[in-house]
Each structure stands twice: as C-alpha cells, then as structure tokens.
Design a protein around this motif. Structure first.
Motif, PDB file in Angstrom:
ATOM      1  N   PRO A  29       0.818  -1.215   0.000  1.00 15.10           N
ATOM      2  CA  PRO A  29       0.000   0.000   0.000  1.00 15.10           C
ATOM      3  C   PRO A  29       0.853   1.267   0.000  1.00 15.10           C
ATOM      4  O   PRO A  29       2.058   1.228   0.243  1.00 15.10           O
ATOM      5  CB  PRO A  29      -0.806  -0.113   1.296  1.00 15.10           C
ATOM      6  N   GLU A  30       0.208   2.374  -0.270  1.00 11.37           N
ATOM      7  CA  GLU A  30       0.799   3.703  -0.158  1.00 11.37           C
ATOM      8  C   GLU A  30       1.995   3.925  -1.086  1.00 11.37           C
ATOM      9  O   GLU A  30       3.003   4.538  -0.702  1.00 11.37           O
ATOM     10  CB  GLU A  30       1.174   4.000   1.287  1.00 11.37           C
ATOM     11  N   GLY A  31       1.917   3.401  -2.318  1.00 10.96           N
ATOM     12  CA  GLY A  31       2.973   3.658  -3.292  1.00 10.96           C
ATOM     13  C   GLY A  31       4.297   2.996  -2.970  1.00 10.96           C
ATOM     14  O   GLY A  31       5.359   3.530  -3.295  1.00 10.96           O
ATOM     15  N   ARG A  32       4.235   1.820  -2.366  1.00  4.21           N
ATOM     16  CA  ARG A  32       5.459   1.120  -1.981  1.00  4.21           C
ATOM     17  C   ARG A  32       5.452  -0.291  -2.550  1.00  4.21           C
ATOM     18  O   ARG A  32       4.447  -0.773  -3.055  1.00  4.21           O
ATOM     19  CB  ARG A  32       5.608   1.093  -0.460  1.00  4.21           C
ATOM     20  N   LEU A  33       6.607  -0.944  -2.457  1.00  9.76           N
ATOM     21  CA  LEU A  33       6.773  -2.345  -2.828  1.00  9.76           C
ATOM     22  C   LEU A  33       7.298  -3.105  -1.624  1.00  9.76           C
ATOM     23  O   LEU A  33       8.172  -2.618  -0.912  1.00  9.76           O
ATOM     24  CB  LEU A  33       7.786  -2.483  -3.967  1.00  9.76           C
ATOM     25  N   TYR A  34       6.779  -4.306  -1.388  1.00 13.57           N
ATOM     26  CA  TYR A  34       7.354  -5.188  -0.380  1.00 13.57           C
ATOM     27  C   TYR A  34       8.517  -5.926  -1.014  1.00 13.57           C
ATOM     28  O   TYR A  34       8.438  -6.354  -2.163  1.00 13.57           O
ATOM     29  CB  TYR A  34       6.345  -6.230   0.109  1.00 13.57           C
ATOM     30  N   VAL A  35       9.586  -6.091  -0.258  1.00 12.77           N
ATOM     31  CA  VAL A  35      10.754  -6.837  -0.724  1.00 12.77           C
ATOM     32  C   VAL A  35      11.063  -7.886   0.338  1.00 12.77           C
ATOM     33  O   VAL A  35      11.334  -7.557   1.491  1.00 12.77           O
ATOM     34  CB  VAL A  35      11.980  -5.917  -0.928  1.00 12.77           C
ATOM     35  N   SER A  63      10.149  -2.673   2.852  1.00 12.28           N
ATOM     36  CA  SER A  63       9.407  -2.027   1.781  1.00 12.28           C
ATOM     37  C   SER A  63      10.265  -0.895   1.241  1.00 12.28           C
ATOM     38  O   SER A  63      11.111  -0.343   1.948  1.00 12.28           O
ATOM     39  CB  SER A  63       8.044  -1.513   2.247  1.00 12.28           C
ATOM     40  N   VAL A  64      10.059  -0.609  -0.038  1.00 16.54           N
ATOM     41  CA  VAL A  64      10.776   0.478  -0.705  1.00 16.54           C
ATOM     42  C   VAL A  64       9.754   1.317  -1.456  1.00 16.54           C
ATOM     43  O   VAL A  64       8.677   0.821  -1.818  1.00 16.54           O
ATOM     44  CB  VAL A  64      11.861  -0.045  -1.681  1.00 16.54           C
ATOM     45  N   ARG A  66       7.812   3.000  -4.468  1.00 20.30           N
ATOM     46  CA  ARG A  66       7.574   2.557  -5.834  1.00 20.30           C
ATOM     47  C   ARG A  66       7.966   3.687  -6.783  1.00 20.30           C
ATOM     48  O   ARG A  66       7.151   4.281  -7.477  1.00 20.30           O
ATOM     49  CB  ARG A  66       6.104   2.179  -6.009  1.00 20.30           C
ATOM     50  N   THR A  67       9.276   3.991  -6.781  1.00 21.99           N
ATOM     51  CA  THR A  67       9.824   5.049  -7.637  1.00 21.99           C
ATOM     52  C   THR A  67      10.892   4.453  -8.545  1.00 21.99           C
ATOM     53  O   THR A  67      11.483   3.414  -8.222  1.00 21.99           O
ATOM     54  CB  THR A  67      10.465   6.175  -6.806  1.00 21.99           C
ATOM     55  N   GLU A  68      11.140   5.128  -9.634  1.00 20.23           N
ATOM     56  CA  GLU A  68      12.168   4.647 -10.560  1.00 20.23           C
ATOM     57  C   GLU A  68      13.533   4.573  -9.878  1.00 20.23           C
ATOM     58  O   GLU A  68      14.267   3.598 -10.043  1.00 20.23           O
ATOM     59  CB  GLU A  68      12.228   5.574 -11.776  1.00 20.23           C
ATOM     60  N   GLU A  69      13.867   5.592  -9.085  1.00 16.97           N
ATOM     61  CA  GLU A  69      15.160   5.608  -8.394  1.00 16.97           C
ATOM     62  C   GLU A  69      15.314   4.414  -7.453  1.00 16.97           C
ATOM     63  O   GLU A  69      16.339   3.733  -7.459  1.00 16.97           O
ATOM     64  CB  GLU A  69      15.311   6.906  -7.600  1.00 16.97           C
ATOM     65  N   ALA A  70      14.290   4.144  -6.640  1.00 13.46           N
ATOM     66  CA  ALA A  70      14.379   3.041  -5.680  1.00 13.46           C
ATOM     67  C   ALA A  70      14.439   1.696  -6.389  1.00 13.46           C
ATOM     68  O   ALA A  70      15.203   0.806  -5.990  1.00 13.46           O
ATOM     69  CB  ALA A  70      13.203   3.089  -4.710  1.00 13.46           C
ATOM     70  N   ILE A  71      13.657   1.536  -7.447  1.00 13.80           N
ATOM     71  CA  ILE A  71      13.659   0.270  -8.179  1.00 13.80           C
ATOM     72  C   ILE A  71      15.002   0.045  -8.855  1.00 13.80           C
ATOM     73  O   ILE A  71      15.560  -1.063  -8.799  1.00 13.80           O
ATOM     74  CB  ILE A  71      12.497   0.233  -9.193  1.00 13.80           C
ATOM     75  N   GLU A  72      15.553   1.076  -9.468  1.00 13.62           N
ATOM     76  CA  GLU A  72      16.874   0.941 -10.097  1.00 13.62           C
ATOM     77  C   GLU A  72      17.930   0.567  -9.065  1.00 13.62           C
ATOM     78  O   GLU A  72      18.793  -0.270  -9.314  1.00 13.62           O
ATOM     79  CB  GLU A  72      17.254   2.223 -10.820  1.00 13.62           C
TER      80      GLU A  72
END
Length: 82
Positions: A29-35, A63-64, A66-72
């Motif tokens: 939730p809230e624009g994030r990704l679980y890792v 969680s991180v 859900r942005t291009e910077e964090a995913i990269e």
C-alpha cells in the motif's frame, strides 16, 4: 525486458540462483513495494542501499518506495538487470 522474467537464451547459460540470492517483490500500500528475501547480513546491507527503504514490522519484510530511483537501486544492489 522485465528484470524478473529471464531471457530464455540467457537462462540456458546462467547458473540458477540459490534460495539465499532470491528476492520476492510485490505491491504494497501507499505507493510502496514489499521486498522479501532470506535473512543474511549481506542481503540486509544490500537493501539498506535503497533510498527510502524501511522495515515493516507488521508484515515482517522490507518495503521500498515505488519510484524509478528506488527500483533501479534495488535491481543494482541485488545484481538484477533492468
């Protein structure tokens, strides 16, 4: 190419990753990704290089954003291709 879907030509020559190397990413939730990954000091050091990461004690995983910077950064930290 989706970094979580191996290229069939490359997959034939690559060694399968061990359970310790695997990470699981899902929507949070809230624009994030679980890792999620198997605990090791090395994996914790890797996730700590991702800007905006945080430990979610309710679901017991990282969680991180859900942005291009964090995913990269996540892909680079765990040696995954983008």
């Amino acid at each position: 190419m989706n970094p979580f879907t191996p290229n069939p030509e490359e997959a034939a020559t690559e060694q399968p990753c061990s359970a310790q190397d695997q990470i699981h990413v899902s929507l949070a939730p809230e624009g994030r990704l679980y890792v999620r990954f198997r605990y090791s000091e090395g994996n914790v050091e890797k996730i700590k290089t991702v800007p905006g990461r945080r430990w979610d004690s309710n679901v017991k995983c990282w969680s991180v954003p859900r942005t291009e910077e964090a995913i990269e950064r996540l892909l680079a930290a765990f040696n995954l291709e983008s």
